[in-house]
Motif scaffolding. Sequence first.
Motif, short mmCIF file in Angstrom:
data_model
loop_
_atom_site.label_atom_id
_atom_site.label_comp_id
_atom_site.label_asym_id
_atom_site.label_seq_id
_atom_site.Cartn_x
_atom_site.Cartn_y
_atom_site.Cartn_z
N MET A 1 5.62 -5.18 7.06
CA MET A 1 5.09 -4.03 7.74
C MET A 1 5.03 -2.83 6.81
N TYR A 2 6.07 -2.65 6.01
CA TYR A 2 6.08 -1.51 5.09
C TYR A 2 4.93 -1.59 4.10
N TRP A 3 4.64 -2.79 3.61
CA TRP A 3 3.54 -2.95 2.65
C TRP A 3 2.22 -2.54 3.28
N TYR A 4 1.98 -2.97 4.51
CA TYR A 4 0.72 -2.63 5.18
C TYR A 4 0.61 -1.13 5.43
N LYS A 5 1.71 -0.50 5.86
CA LYS A 5 1.69 0.94 6.09
C LYS A 5 1.45 1.68 4.78
N SER A 6 2.09 1.25 3.72
CA SER A 6 1.91 1.90 2.42
C SER A 6 0.48 1.72 1.93
N PHE A 7 -0.06 0.54 2.10
CA PHE A 7 -1.44 0.28 1.68
C PHE A 7 -2.41 1.17 2.45
N MET A 8 -2.20 1.30 3.77
CA MET A 8 -3.08 2.16 4.57
C MET A 8 -2.99 3.61 4.12
#
Length: 68
Positions: free
Chosen positions: A1-8
């Motif tokens: 989840m953190y990776w997706y939020k950071s990517f966004m």
Amino acid sequence: MYWYKSFMTVALWDLPWAVAVSRVTLREETGWAWHGWIFGGGVVWMGVVTGLWAVGWGWALRRGFLQA
């Protein structure tokens, strides 16, 4: 989840600002204003992304797409 939020955050906030700042002539007296918009706005944007992520996750749990 953190990776997706950071990517966004990087794709939808940091990257557009990096492009915009490379095209704008910056002056010393407006430096802190730019800093506030870019980095302060990034924190606000991460909060918005987190909220949207939580709403989407809750929706998916209720619809049965995910299991707790």
